[in-house]
Design an enzyme around this catalytic site. Structure first.
Site, mmCIF file in Angstrom:
data_model
loop_
_atom_site.group_PDB
_atom_site.id
_atom_site.type_symbol
_atom_site.label_atom_id
_atom_site.label_comp_id
_atom_site.label_asym_id
_atom_site.label_seq_id
_atom_site.Cartn_x
_atom_site.Cartn_y
_atom_site.Cartn_z
ATOM 1 N N ASP A 31 0.831 -1.184 0.084
ATOM 2 C CA ASP A 31 -0.103 -0.015 0.041
ATOM 3 C C ASP A 31 0.851 1.198 -0.006
ATOM 4 O O ASP A 31 2.101 1.315 0.793
ATOM 5 C CB ASP A 31 -0.854 0.014 1.270
ATOM 6 C CG ASP A 31 -2.190 0.756 1.319
ATOM 7 O OD1 ASP A 31 -3.300 0.497 1.215
ATOM 8 O OD2 ASP A 31 -2.047 2.121 1.056
ATOM 9 N N ASP A 51 4.313 1.344 -4.319
ATOM 10 C CA ASP A 51 3.256 1.639 -5.148
ATOM 11 C C ASP A 51 3.018 0.232 -6.244
ATOM 12 O O ASP A 51 3.878 -0.322 -6.640
ATOM 13 C CB ASP A 51 3.549 2.690 -6.322
ATOM 14 C CG ASP A 51 2.331 3.318 -6.918
ATOM 15 O OD1 ASP A 51 1.692 2.545 -7.736
ATOM 16 O OD2 ASP A 51 1.908 4.638 -6.410
ATOM 17 N N SER A 117 -17.083 -1.945 -8.632
ATOM 18 C CA SER A 117 -18.081 -0.943 -8.100
ATOM 19 C C SER A 117 -19.520 -0.837 -8.712
ATOM 20 O O SER A 117 -19.575 -1.026 -10.160
ATOM 21 C CB SER A 117 -17.297 0.510 -8.071
ATOM 22 O OG SER A 117 -18.340 1.553 -8.037
ATOM 23 N N TYR A 141 -14.049 7.385 -12.843
ATOM 24 C CA TYR A 141 -14.076 6.648 -11.928
ATOM 25 C C TYR A 141 -14.647 5.118 -12.260
ATOM 26 O O TYR A 141 -13.876 4.028 -12.357
ATOM 27 C CB TYR A 141 -14.567 6.902 -10.560
ATOM 28 C CG TYR A 141 -14.530 5.738 -9.414
ATOM 29 C CD1 TYR A 141 -13.429 5.322 -8.995
ATOM 30 C CD2 TYR A 141 -15.698 5.350 -9.079
ATOM 31 C CE1 TYR A 141 -13.600 3.941 -8.079
ATOM 32 C CE2 TYR A 141 -16.047 4.222 -8.206
ATOM 33 C CZ TYR A 141 -14.909 3.677 -7.666
ATOM 34 O OH TYR A 141 -14.848 2.658 -6.881
ATOM 35 N N LYS A 145 -13.035 1.489 -13.566
ATOM 36 C CA LYS A 145 -13.307 -0.075 -12.859
ATOM 37 C C LYS A 145 -13.565 -0.821 -14.136
ATOM 38 O O LYS A 145 -13.380 -2.008 -14.331
ATOM 39 C CB LYS A 145 -14.440 0.354 -11.920
ATOM 40 C CG LYS A 145 -13.875 0.981 -10.439
ATOM 41 C CD LYS A 145 -13.075 0.033 -9.877
ATOM 42 C CE LYS A 145 -12.546 0.598 -8.783
ATOM 43 N NZ LYS A 145 -11.691 -0.081 -7.704
ATOM 44 N N ASN A 170 -23.117 0.070 -1.735
ATOM 45 C CA ASN A 170 -22.591 1.100 -0.827
ATOM 46 C C ASN A 170 -22.006 0.409 0.506
ATOM 47 O O ASN A 170 -22.856 -0.062 1.148
ATOM 48 C CB ASN A 170 -23.632 2.169 -0.469
ATOM 49 C CG ASN A 170 -23.917 3.034 -1.623
ATOM 50 O OD1 ASN A 170 -24.414 2.571 -2.756
ATOM 51 N ND2 ASN A 170 -23.727 4.254 -1.446
ATOM 52 N N GLY A 284 -24.849 13.887 -10.997
ATOM 53 C CA GLY A 284 -24.500 12.671 -11.329
ATOM 54 C C GLY A 284 -24.985 11.477 -10.273
ATOM 55 O O GLY A 284 -24.872 10.310 -10.567
ATOM 56 N N ASP A 285 -25.859 11.838 -9.501
ATOM 57 C CA ASP A 285 -26.368 10.649 -8.441
ATOM 58 C C ASP A 285 -27.593 10.161 -8.984
ATOM 59 O O ASP A 285 -28.430 10.924 -9.119
ATOM 60 C CB ASP A 285 -26.837 11.520 -7.130
ATOM 61 C CG ASP A 285 -25.767 11.422 -5.926
ATOM 62 O OD1 ASP A 285 -24.629 10.748 -6.302
ATOM 63 O OD2 ASP A 285 -25.804 12.187 -5.121
#
Ligand code: NAD
Ligand code: UDP
Length: 329
Positions: A31, A51, A117, A141, A145, A170, A284-285
């Protein structure tokens, strides 16, 4: 043998590390501590601060430890930031996946479990959402993914790497003993934000819009407890180890709760009034995101256990009230 946990010092990664250790697995963590915390891991766990895009470091880790599988949590994961800095997201997320898969190929590793996600779906055409429904990310984002999933697919066909991509909805809550939890400096998630009110860090919660086409006008989401999520990763590993076919799995509890219902659950869990102000919608929700997790139940035997919102929030509260400054003391 060991599991290499990339991003294992983050919120979800650290809970997974504990779950792996709890059942006696060997673990190595990589990490770069951009958003993770060394303190979230037991001192006894081999830890490399570095990294995932550093191929030489991956070679070193994979030659120093008998790694047999990989769980990959590393990512930049803030939707708004991804719109502002798309190339940073493609570089860290997509290129990071490329370097990791190249290292796996070099070292003959064939199993990877990946954090995907619900953001890959974008604005869903129907809910509950199934894995084969259209993916149409509405921000970089989610696009990274989806690209990472496609990369694993094609590399898998060519090099025999099998993957399980877990599309989290979530994620909320903390380990039940309160020893670790969520500590993001740039917090955007609803549950920790709500709990900042009883912690006297904010006076109220701003609800991002109450004019959505939902029963109380606020957005509906599918909240899954962090321990159930960790359990799904163990099951995914077992599935791959047993020779199971990889694939994509939604992870949600299958029920949707509105922002107002989550605030109510937090009032019950904390005994605090938690004042609310209604603000504008957040760009964007989607109005409603709920998972159909039947595939995870049927193929992985996964059954979420902590499904009452009050219980999920109570575990988060147990962490935050005992660690008001997170890992900062
Ligand atoms: P987090 O930021 O707490 O964890 C990510 C970890 O990866 C951090 O410890 C960070 O320091 C590390 N990292 C990032 N880039 C790295 C790099 N290049 N090299 C090495 N380490 C690196 O986030 P989280 O909430 O624990 O999320 C974990 C994963 O789950 C992410 O991939 C995220 O996109 C995904 N996810 C999270 C949620 C959620 O609700 N939290 C929902 C869906 C998907
Ligand atoms: N939300 C809110 N106020 C906040 C933070 C979040 O009303 O201060 C809402 C947000 O609009 C979304 C839901 O809570 O409908 C969950 O947001 P979060 O950022 O936790 O997760 P997301 O669903 O965006 O991944």
């Amino acid at each position: 043998m060991s599991v290499l946990v990339c991003g294992g010092a983050g919120y979800i990664g650290s809970h997974n590390v504990r779950a792996l250790l709890d059942r006696g697995e060997g673990v190595v963590v990589l990490d770069n501590l951009w958003t993770g915390h060394r303190e979230s891991l037991p001192g006894s766990v081999p830890f490399y601060e570095g990294d995932v895009r550093d191929a030489a470091l991956l070679d070193r880790i994979l030659s120093e430890h008998p790694v047999e599988s990989v769980i990959h949590f590393c990512a930049c994961s803030l939707v708004g930031e991804s719109v502002e800095q798309p190339l940073r997201y493609f570089n860290n997320n997509v290129y990071g996946m490329q370097v990791l898969l190249e290292a796996m190929e070099r070292h003959g590793l064939d199993k990877i479990v990946f954090s995907s996600s619900a953001a890959v779906y974008g604005e869903p055409r129907r809910v509950p959402i199934l894995e084969d429904d259209e993916t149409a990310p509405t921000n970089p984002y989610g696009e990274t993914k989806r690209t990472m999933e496609r990369m694993m697919h094609w590399v898998g066909l060519r090099h025999g790497i099998r993957y399980v991509s877990l599309r989290y909805f979530n994620v909320a809550g903390a380990r039940e003993d309160g020893s670790i939890g969520e500590d993001h400096r740039n917090e955007t998630h609803l549950v920790p934000i709500i709990l900042q009110v009883p912690l006297s860090r904010r006076t109220h919660v701003t609800v991002y819009g109450d004019d959505y086409p939902t029963p109380d006008g606020t957005c509906i989401r599918d909240y899954v407890h962090i321990s159930d999520l960790a359990d799904a990763h163990l099951r995914a590993l077992d599935h791959l180890r047993a020779g199971g076919e990889g694939g994509i799995f939604n992870l949600g509890s299958g029920a949707g709760y509105s922002v107002r219902e989550m605030i109510e659950a937090a009032r019950a869990a904390t005994g605090h009034a938690i004042p609310v102000e209604v603000g504008p919608r957040r760009a964007g929700d989607p109005a409603r995101l709920v998972a159909d997790s039947t595939r995870a139940r049927e193929v992985l035997g996964w059954v979420p256990r902590v499904t009452r919102m009050e219980d999920i929030v109570a575990t988060a509260w147990n962490w935050h009230r005992t660690h008001p400054n997170g890992y900062g003391g």
